[in-house]
Every structure is written in structure tokens, then in C-alpha cells.
Design an enzyme around this catalytic site. Structure first.
Site, PDB file in Angstrom:
ATOM      1  N   ALA A 159       0.831  -1.207   0.000  1.00  0.00           N
ATOM      2  CA  ALA A 159       0.000   0.000   0.000  1.00  0.00           C
ATOM      3  C   ALA A 159       0.862   1.252   0.000  1.00  0.00           C
ATOM      4  CB  ALA A 159      -0.933  -0.005   1.213  1.00  0.00           C
ATOM      5  N   TYR A 160       1.921   1.227   0.793  1.00  0.00           N
ATOM      6  CA  TYR A 160       2.805   2.387   0.872  1.00  0.00           C
ATOM      7  C   TYR A 160       3.492   2.645  -0.467  1.00  0.00           C
ATOM      8  CZ  TYR A 160       6.389   5.541   2.693  1.00  0.00           C
ATOM      9  OH  TYR A 160       7.210   6.629   2.923  1.00  0.00           O
TER      10      TYR A 160
END
Length: 238
Positions: free
Chosen positions: A151-152
Site C-alpha cells: 500500500a505504501y
């Protein structure tokens, strides 16, 4: 930097506050933006004697209207915006199958959308004056993938993508972009991350701030497009 108006988003973070401390004695007018007034106001107070002046603007950059209002308040106070430094961000590091929809939303809302909204608002102002410099602190995970960071990385790779597109669109208006791919920097960012890391071997916030200052003070015809600095203990090569 004398007379330059610098907007620092994420001003209360390690990199943002270190940069503000370095810019203040150089005569830059500082516009400090962050969500947390409990830390923003003391930072602004500590720099109150800066020759260029200081303005604190509580801002949630996930709201495009607040990002726009930030730039308008900077103009109302100082008449222009010369520099935007996007140093705000947060991290969620989990296995891909442990990521909840809320995790992905949080990463995209702050790291990607928030950066875009502030860049968009600043670029509209800079375009009118036919000059400006936007510095996006992306981090090395905007260039290299890592396990636990789906996600990052999605959010940070997105920042790289839109920044390069905007740079291409805005170069004829004299607006420059610099992307910073710092490795681990010992900042409060890591306070919220469950991954075990040795912060003693990370980069210092002052090192990151010096790199941003280098880009901002480069001779006018030089455009540092990308700056990659990593701790010796953890290198991404290739």
C-alpha cells in the site's frame, strides 16, 4: 533564499522541521503547514524571530479545498509562493493479505492525493508567475518495492508518476520539480510503524534537509531532477 517564500507541508515532521530551522536564518519567508496544531504552533513560535517571517497554517492536505486555502493564505501574507516542499506522509507496513481497505485508503489519501492536491494548488500559483520549485519527498520506496509495503509503495510510486507528468507540463512556465528518494530517516514516521528497525543506523533529518536545501540553492539553469540518499547500512542498488 533571501526573499523566497517557502511552503513546507509536513512542517512538524523530522525533515520538515529540520528544513525550517535551516531556512529561517537564510531570510526565507516560511509558511508552515501541518494537521497537528499542538506541534505546529510551538514550531512557528520558535522561529518567530526569523528575518523573512513565519506563518503557521493548520492544514489537512487530504482536503483539496484546504490545500488551495494554504496557498491563498501564503499569498495573502507574503504575496507569492516560490517553493513547495511536500514532506508530509505516513506509513503502513503489512503483508498484502493483512491490508484492510482502510489501510489502502489512508495511504492513498495522505501520501498520494494529499501530495497531488498541494502540488496542483502550488503549481497554479507558480504558473502565473512563471517560476517556482516543487520538492516532493518521496522516499526510496517510491523507486524500489519492498515486502510488507504494497500500500505504501502504491502511494509513493503514484507520487513519482504524477510529479514527472506535471514537470513535463509545467517546464515551459519555469516550474521545476525535484524528487527525493531518501532511505530510512530517523523521524517520528517510524513511531507508528510496527516493523522492527535500527534507527541508530538511519539518516538524520538534518541530512535530508541539507539535500533539499542543495536543490533549492542550485544555480538557476541547473535542475536537480532526483536526489537519492540512503544509509550505508541499507542500500538499494540498480
Amino acid at each position: 533564499m533571501q526573499g523566497k517564500v517557502v511552503v513546507i507541508v509536513g512542517a512538524t515532521g523530522g525533515i520538515g522541521s529540520a528544513l525550517a530551522q535551516k531556512l529561517a536564518p537564510l531570510g526565507a519567508a516560511l509558511v508552515l503547514a501541518a494537521r497537528d496544531t499542538a506541534t505546529l504552533n510551538p514550531l512557528a513560535h520558535s522561529l518567530a524571530g526569523a528575518p523573512g517571517g513565519v506563518l503557521a497554517v493548520p492544514t489537512d492536505i487530504t482536503d483539496p479545498q484546504q490545500a488551495e486555502a494554504l496557498m491563498q493564505k501564503a499569498i495573502a501574507q507574503f504575496g507569492k509562493v516560490d517553493v513547495l516542499v511536500n514532506a508530509a506522509g505516513a506509513g503502513i507496513l503489512k503483508q498484502y493479505n493483512k491490508l484492510e481497505p482502510a489501510d489502502l485508503d489512508a495511504m492513498l489519501d495522505l501520501n498520494l492525493k494529499g501530495s497531488f492536491y498541494t502540488c496542483q494548488a502550488a503549481a497554479n500559483v507558480m504558473k502565473e508567475h512563471k517560476s517556482g520549485h516543487i520538492c516532493n519527498v518521496v522516499g526510496i520506496l517510491g523507486q524500489h518495492p519492498m515486502a510488507m509495503a504494497a500500500a505504501y509503495c502504491a502511494s509513493k510510486f503514484g507520487v513519482v508518476g504524477f510529479s514527472k507528468c506535471m514537470a513535463d507540463e509545467l517546464k515551459r512556465f519555469g516550474v521545476k520539480f525535484t524528487l527525493f528518494y531518501f532511505g530510512g530517516v530517523d523521524t517520528p514516521f517510524w513511531d507508528q510503524v510496527s516493523l522492527k528497525v535500527d534507527r541508530t543506523k538511519m539518516l538524520r533529518p538534518e541530512t535530508a534537509a541539507d539535500a533539499i536545501l542543495f536543490a533549492l540553492t542550485a544555480e538557476p539553469q541547473a535542475v536537480p531532477l532526483e536526489i537519492n540518499i540512503q544509509p550505508e547500512s541499507h542500500l538499494f542498488l540498480g
